[in-house]
Design a protein around this motif. Structure first.
Motif, PDB file in Angstrom:
ATOM      1  N   TRP A   9       0.762  -1.135  -0.124  1.00 38.09           N
ATOM      2  CA  TRP A   9      -0.165   0.036  -0.079  1.00 38.09           C
ATOM      3  C   TRP A   9       0.881   1.161   0.035  1.00 38.09           C
ATOM      4  CZ3 TRP A   9      -5.413  -0.027   0.594  1.00 38.09           C
ATOM      5  CH2 TRP A   9      -6.135  -1.422   0.664  1.00 38.09           C
ATOM      6  N   ASP A  10       0.238   2.114  -0.447  1.00 39.13           N
ATOM      7  CA  ASP A  10       1.088   3.566  -0.444  1.00 39.13           C
ATOM      8  C   ASP A  10       1.378   4.300   0.965  1.00 39.13           C
ATOM      9  OD1 ASP A  10      -1.588   4.314   0.383  1.00 39.13           O
ATOM     10  OD2 ASP A  10      -1.731   5.827  -1.288  1.00 39.13           O
ATOM     11  N   ARG A  11       2.007   5.289   1.151  1.00 36.00           N
ATOM     12  CA  ARG A  11       2.380   6.038   2.542  1.00 36.00           C
ATOM     13  C   ARG A  11       1.039   6.101   3.173  1.00 36.00           C
ATOM     14  NH1 ARG A  11       7.380   8.178   3.619  1.00 36.00           N
ATOM     15  NH2 ARG A  11       9.077   7.637   2.000  1.00 36.00           N
ATOM     16  N   GLN A  53      -1.875   4.678   3.062  1.00 39.46           N
ATOM     17  CA  GLN A  53      -2.688   3.394   3.329  1.00 39.46           C
ATOM     18  C   GLN A  53      -4.093   3.724   2.816  1.00 39.46           C
ATOM     19  OE1 GLN A  53      -2.370   1.644   7.169  1.00 39.46           O
ATOM     20  NE2 GLN A  53      -0.113   1.661   7.233  1.00 39.46           N
ATOM     21  N   ASN A  77      -4.353   3.536  -1.095  1.00 44.91           N
ATOM     22  CA  ASN A  77      -4.208   3.055  -2.339  1.00 44.91           C
ATOM     23  C   ASN A  77      -3.435   1.755  -2.250  1.00 44.91           C
ATOM     24  OD1 ASN A  77      -5.833   5.210  -3.548  1.00 44.91           O
ATOM     25  ND2 ASN A  77      -3.900   6.104  -3.407  1.00 44.91           N
ATOM     26  N   LEU A 110      -1.251  -0.710  -3.985  1.00 51.93           N
ATOM     27  CA  LEU A 110      -0.318  -1.044  -5.227  1.00 51.93           C
ATOM     28  C   LEU A 110      -0.174  -1.824  -5.954  1.00 51.93           C
ATOM     29  CD1 LEU A 110       2.496   1.532  -3.588  1.00 51.93           C
ATOM     30  CD2 LEU A 110       0.436   2.433  -4.800  1.00 51.93           C
ATOM     31  N   LEU A 168       5.440  -0.138  -8.565  1.00 54.62           N
ATOM     32  CA  LEU A 168       6.389  -0.166  -7.491  1.00 54.62           C
ATOM     33  C   LEU A 168       7.881   0.232  -8.246  1.00 54.62           C
ATOM     34  CD1 LEU A 168       5.529  -3.415  -5.925  1.00 54.62           C
ATOM     35  CD2 LEU A 168       5.113  -1.303  -5.178  1.00 54.62           C
ATOM     36  N   GLN A 176      11.541   2.468  -3.123  1.00 51.82           N
ATOM     37  CA  GLN A 176      10.450   3.149  -2.773  1.00 51.82           C
ATOM     38  C   GLN A 176       9.858   2.588  -1.356  1.00 51.82           C
ATOM     39  OE1 GLN A 176       7.243   2.364  -5.419  1.00 51.82           O
ATOM     40  NE2 GLN A 176       5.660   3.477  -4.263  1.00 51.82           N
ATOM     41  N   VAL A 212       6.908   1.606   1.079  1.00 48.18           N
ATOM     42  CA  VAL A 212       5.407   1.032   0.995  1.00 48.18           C
ATOM     43  C   VAL A 212       5.116   0.604   2.401  1.00 48.18           C
ATOM     44  CG1 VAL A 212       5.465   0.927  -1.381  1.00 48.18           C
ATOM     45  CG2 VAL A 212       6.146  -1.379   0.172  1.00 48.18           C
TER      46      VAL A 212
END
Length: 435
Positions: free
Chosen positions: A281-283, A285, A287, A289, A321, A325, A327
């Protein structure tokens, strides 16, 4: 009025009234002496107290018109938000912070020294293994190959001559025309030339290999980064930066850590062949990914942090990704069929441990100790302490005590009618201490 005569700036009374003046003065002085000094003090104190009381009454009446009825009336029920304890299926997740890493990362370096003649790629291209990336000046290595082949030809001729002489010596030995020592010496010379031919062949192969290395190809499939050197520069095998970096991003890996106390829930099932689904998930939380599976668990725990590293692999077909990065990782480790669930906000921590405020049928709350289980998606699993259908407070807990009267304004996300300030509760809240 008494007649007054002024003589030389002096005042004099009429002789007919002089006898009455002392008498009047005497009566006035006597009256002042009859009222004591402390009496005046009492009068002043009474006036001050009355003024203060009047001021307080004005302030109280003014504040009463603006203050919230929930604070001024102790018998008023406290407005809270509540949720119902539900029994349903629940997926147990472990959450962690992860770092995206390329499945493979290669720094493409030249394996020979020379001048860079051509670059056959564009920065950011996706290439396959074996694709030509750069060319280095091959002429010095062509010269070396030619020299090695010439040396080989010379030594090959000497070998053939020595081998023919050996055949003659063997015939002469049978005729007793030469000694055995001469035959042995000739055999040694033939073996020496055989070794020299192998050495020459190695020199030729080395020259050919260096000539091949002048054509730099991609060792793996992946996406190219920024070039590290321009055409015309000298490149060497010892260069640390290389020519370009290739990162394999499809598939791609995510490395994350788990606390050592969570390890038994995972490692035994991994060794048994279980495949845990992992989500990135993105930062924020918000979306999702990419979805993947757990690949492996590290073979040791970091004693400095008390955590163990895990690696999950993702297809990354949509290229969402990116290497390095950060996550948020959620790994599903179990699925409960009938779990008691409450919002995570309902669970409180105090001196008695983990507890919740349960709303009773009389509109008062009680403190209930619980045993929490897994957590995820804003829900908390309750192993012990609650039953399905009970209502727990999820907002407004900071004003509650054991036995406090409450008014539910939101139940399970549905707004309830807020009581008017004039609807005072007939029962005062029960006092108690917060756990």
């Amino acid at each position: 009025m008494w007649p007054v005569l002024t003589v030389g700036g002096m005042m004099a009374l009429d002789q007919n009234k002089q006898e009455t003046m002392p008498k009047l003065g005497t009566v006035s002085t006597g009256s002042a002496r009859k009222f004591p000094f402390w009496g005046w003090l009492l009068i002043i104190a009474a006036l001050v107290a009355g003024g203060f009381y009047y001021y307080e009454q004005r302030s109280a009446s003014s504040g009463k018109s603006t203050a919230s009825p929930w604070r001024t009336d102790p018998s008023r029920a406290i407005p809270v938000q509540a949720a119902t304890v539900q029994s349903s299926a629940f997926d147990v997740y472990l959450e962690a912070l992860g770092t995206v890493t390329a499945a493979q990362t290669v720094v493409v370096r030249s394996r020979v020294d020379g001048q860079l003649l051509k670059l056959h790629f564009k920065e950011g291209d996706t290439v396959k293994a074996g694709t030509l990336l750069a060319e280095i000046d091959p002429r010095p290595y062509q010269v070396q190959l030619t020299q090695a082949e010439g040396q080989m030809a010379r030594d090959q001729a000497q070998y053939e001559n020595a081998k023919a002489d050996l055949q003659r010596y063997r015939i002469l030995l049978k005729q007793d025309s030469v000694s055995q020592q001469q035959v042995d010496t000739q055999e040694a010379l033939v073996a020496q030339y055989e070794g020299l031919l192998k050495y020459n062949q190695g020199q030729i192969d080395s020259a050919k290999l260096n000539l091949d290395y002048t054509r730099v190809t991609a060792p793996i499939s992946g996406r190219l980064g920024l070039r590290q050197v321009d055409v015309g520069n000298m490149v060497r095998a010892s260069d640390t930066n290389g020519i370009v970096v290739i990162a394999q991003e499809n598939p791609i890996d995510v490395t994350f850590t788990l606390a050592e106390n969570e390890l038994p829930k995972v490692v035994q099932r991994v060794y048994a062949g279980a495949r845990f689904p992992v989500e990135a998930w993105d930062r924020a939380q918000k979306n999702l990914l990419e979805s993947g599976t757990l690949m492996t668990v590290d073979n040791q725990i970091d004693i400095a942090t008390g955590t163990v590293k895990l690696k999950a692999r993702f297809d990354n077909k949509n290229q969402v990704l990116f290497p390095n990065q950060f996550v948020n990782v959620r790994m599903k480790i179990d699925e409960l069929q009938k779990a008691l669930l409450v919002p995570s906000a309902a669970v409180q921590r105090g001196s008695v441990g983990m507890f919740v405020y349960v709303v009773g049928g009389d509109g008062k709350v009680g403190v209930r100790q619980i045993t929490p289980g897994g957590v995820g998606n804003g829900k908390q699993v309750i192993d012990h302490g609650l039953t399905a259908g009970e209502r727990v407070v999820i907002d407004g807990t900071d004003r509650l005590r054991e036995g406090s009267s409450v008014e539910i304004i939101t139940l399970d996300g549905e707004p309830q009618a807020l009581p008017t300030p004039n609807e005072a509760s007939s029962k005062a809240p029960t006092s108690g201490k917060r756990p």
